[in-house]
Motif scaffolding. Structure first.
Motif, PDB file in Angstrom:
ATOM      1  N   HIS B   4     -21.693   0.426   4.902  1.00  0.00           N
ATOM      2  CA  HIS B   4     -22.278  -0.833   5.371  1.00  0.00           C
ATOM      3  C   HIS B   4     -23.246  -0.529   6.504  1.00  0.00           C
ATOM      4  O   HIS B   4     -22.980   0.332   7.340  1.00  0.00           O
ATOM      5  N   ASP B   5     -24.360  -1.271   6.519  1.00  0.00           N
ATOM      6  CA  ASP B   5     -25.285  -1.164   7.644  1.00  0.00           C
ATOM      7  C   ASP B   5     -24.902  -2.222   8.661  1.00  0.00           C
ATOM      8  O   ASP B   5     -24.893  -3.409   8.348  1.00  0.00           O
ATOM      9  N   ILE B   6     -24.569  -1.782   9.842  1.00  0.00           N
ATOM     10  CA  ILE B   6     -24.141  -2.747  10.860  1.00  0.00           C
ATOM     11  C   ILE B   6     -24.981  -2.597  12.117  1.00  0.00           C
ATOM     12  O   ILE B   6     -25.645  -1.575  12.328  1.00  0.00           O
ATOM     13  N   ARG B   7     -24.956  -3.639  12.935  1.00  0.00           N
ATOM     14  CA  ARG B   7     -25.576  -3.578  14.257  1.00  0.00           C
ATOM     15  C   ARG B   7     -24.544  -4.048  15.278  1.00  0.00           C
ATOM     16  O   ARG B   7     -23.970  -5.127  15.142  1.00  0.00           O
ATOM     17  N   ASP B  16     -27.921   0.427  15.621  1.00  0.00           N
ATOM     18  CA  ASP B  16     -27.758   0.279  14.182  1.00  0.00           C
ATOM     19  C   ASP B  16     -26.993   1.495  13.682  1.00  0.00           C
ATOM     20  O   ASP B  16     -27.242   2.609  14.129  1.00  0.00           O
ATOM     21  N   VAL B  67     -16.793  -1.987  10.968  1.00  0.00           N
ATOM     22  CA  VAL B  67     -17.555  -3.011  10.251  1.00  0.00           C
ATOM     23  C   VAL B  67     -17.154  -4.423  10.708  1.00  0.00           C
ATOM     24  O   VAL B  67     -17.950  -5.359  10.653  1.00  0.00           O
ATOM     25  N   ASP B  70     -19.480  -5.755  13.423  1.00  0.00           N
ATOM     26  CA  ASP B  70     -20.887  -6.014  13.089  1.00  0.00           C
ATOM     27  C   ASP B  70     -21.363  -7.312  13.747  1.00  0.00           C
ATOM     28  O   ASP B  70     -20.726  -8.355  13.608  1.00  0.00           O
TER      29      ASP B  70
END
Lengths: 290, 159
Positions: B4-7, B16, B67, B70
């Motif tokens: 997963h791409d999270i910030r 990021d 995650v 996020d």
């Protein structure tokens, strides 16, 4: 420690969460606060293909009296329950319970619905909810169904929740006047599961006799234990020391503890008796019966 | 393997990251963001060495997935000191000898930081209750309590 691999989903609505649960069935688990589930996955005592995180679904955290019930949203944090003025003043048994669950850091994540849905006899809310005569709302693909709490705990880590359902609300009957409750837990240290614990909720009649008594035990059997015999015994009686003592005896008889590092079978049964008697006494006191 | 791409925003800085579903928040902080002030102690939700603030609330970062964080705010021990000046809590731990080995200290600092945000002048009982999920095996806790009282007083004077 790192859990075995799984996929993670963060649905933004309840229908999306339910669709994911229907799709993955037994290969999915609902992630609420995660304070029981994540340790279990990390220790690899459990494994799942898909975690459905209900943490981003709005409208699942609330504590309010509405109609004949105190309604608690399934994802309500234990810390919210602990700091709620409504709970502290009107439902002292719930306040007692929230403040002895795990530790303050865990309570910032842990949820009331999770504490019940995990089906662990060592968790604290099950006994409290049994004493209060609560019911839970399970929401599934076909809508909501209400499950009386005494039909909810089926076995060790097994509940009446189906794999495609989410526990969305806990409903506690608003107690009549002259009601009181208490939860007493014996623990070796903060954060430990109970060696034994007892939840008592009492309503007194106009003559000072017991109109209704709810009594249940934590961690002294494979499921939370409703002390039905003691409850029946108390009904209609004056709650004097001898009567409460006898009720404590009867509650201890309903326990079926197993020996572990927290104590022997005999010790735990005796602690169940002592705690049940004391919880009843405090519940009667809080109900205004001196 | 699901990623997963999270910030996440840590101590005011946005990061990021690409994370595996099962990555724990404490590992994101330590291994990917290289913020090693947060310690891993028991790794079983007991000791509190890994305590960080998640949207202001102290939580055990060994029991939160990366995650799950996020889009959220995280505070770690690295964010306490400002412009070379220690946070009053850090000063308190220094002045009152609130640590010996230091392993529990980042967690103690974050838990008590949240305490002093919600309660300006906590009683000894409140302090002890607040840190009851953080284990210290060196101090016997007395000096930690004194350190927090020192910080509460210092913060009161600054206000």
């Amino acid at each position: 420690m790192i859990p075995a691999s799984f996929d993670y989903h963060a649905p933004g609505t309840l229908p999306e969460a339910l669709a994911l649960l229907s799709k993955y069935g037994d290969d999915a688990k609902v992630l609420s606060g995660g304070q029981s589930l994540l340790p279990l996955l990390k220790l690899r005592l459990g494994q799942t293909g898909h975690l459905i995180d209900i943490g981003r679904i709005p409208g699942l955290e609330y504590i309010r009296e509405e109609g004949d019930f105190l309604r608690i949203g399934g994802r309500t944090r234990e810390s919210a329950l602990e700091s709620s003025d409504l709970v502290r003043t009107r439902y002292p048994i719930l306040h007692d319970t929230a403040k002895v669950i795990a530790d303050p850091l865990v309570r910032n994540m842990a949820t009331v619905g999770g504490n019940l849905a995990h089906g662990d006899p060592g968790n604290d809310h099950p006994a409290t909810m049994l004493a209060l005569g609560a019911q839970v709302v399970a929401t599934g693909p076909k809508g909501e169904r209400v499950i009386p709490i005494e039909q909810f705990f089926l076995g060790l880590f097994r509940t009446a929740l189906r794999p495609d359902e989410v526990l969305t609300e806990i409903q506690i009957p608003v107690p009549p006047a002259r009601s009181g409750g208490a939860y007493l837990k014996l623990e070796r240290k903060v954060g430990d599961y109970a060696t034994a614990a007892a939840a008592a909720q009492v309503t007194l009649g106009s003559g000072g006799t017991v109109e209704r008594a709810g009594l249940a035990l934590t961690n002294v059997g494979p499921t939370p234990i409703k002390a039905a015999d003691a409850e029946k015994f108390l009904a209609g009686k004056r709650p004097d020391a001898a009567t409460l003592g006898e009720a404590g005896q009867r509650a201890a008889k309903a326990a079926s503890p197993s020996a572990d590092r927290r104590g022997s079978v005999e010790y735990k049964r005796e602690m169940a008796r002592v705690l049940a008697t004391r919880a009843l006494r405090l519940a009667v006191e809080r109900a205004g019966g001196r | 393997m699901a990623t997963h791409d999270i910030r996440v925003t840590v101590n005011g800085t946005a990061y990021d990251a690409q994370v595996e579903s099962r990555l724990l928040l404490v590992h994101l902080l330590r291994d990917q963001l290289r913020l090693t002030g947060t310690h891993i102690g028991c790794d079983t939700t007991h000791c509190g060495a890994c305590t960080v603030l998640l949207d202001g609330q102290p939580v055990k970062s060994c029991t939160v997935l990366a995650v799950q964080a996020d889009g959220r705010q995280i505070s770690t021990v690295e964010g306490l000191e400002k412009d070379g000046k220690l946070h009053p809590l850090q000063e308190g731990f220094w002045e009152k000898h609130g640590l010996q080995c230091g392993y529990c200290t980042p967690g103690m600092l974050m838990t008590t930081c949240a305490l002093l945000t919600r309660s300006k002048n906590p009683s000894e009982a409140e302090i002890r209750e607040a840190i009851s999920g953080n284990l210290c095996r060196c101090t016997g806790y007395n000096n930690i309590v004194k350190a927090v009282q020192f910080a509460a007083e210092r913060l009161g004077k600054e206000a």
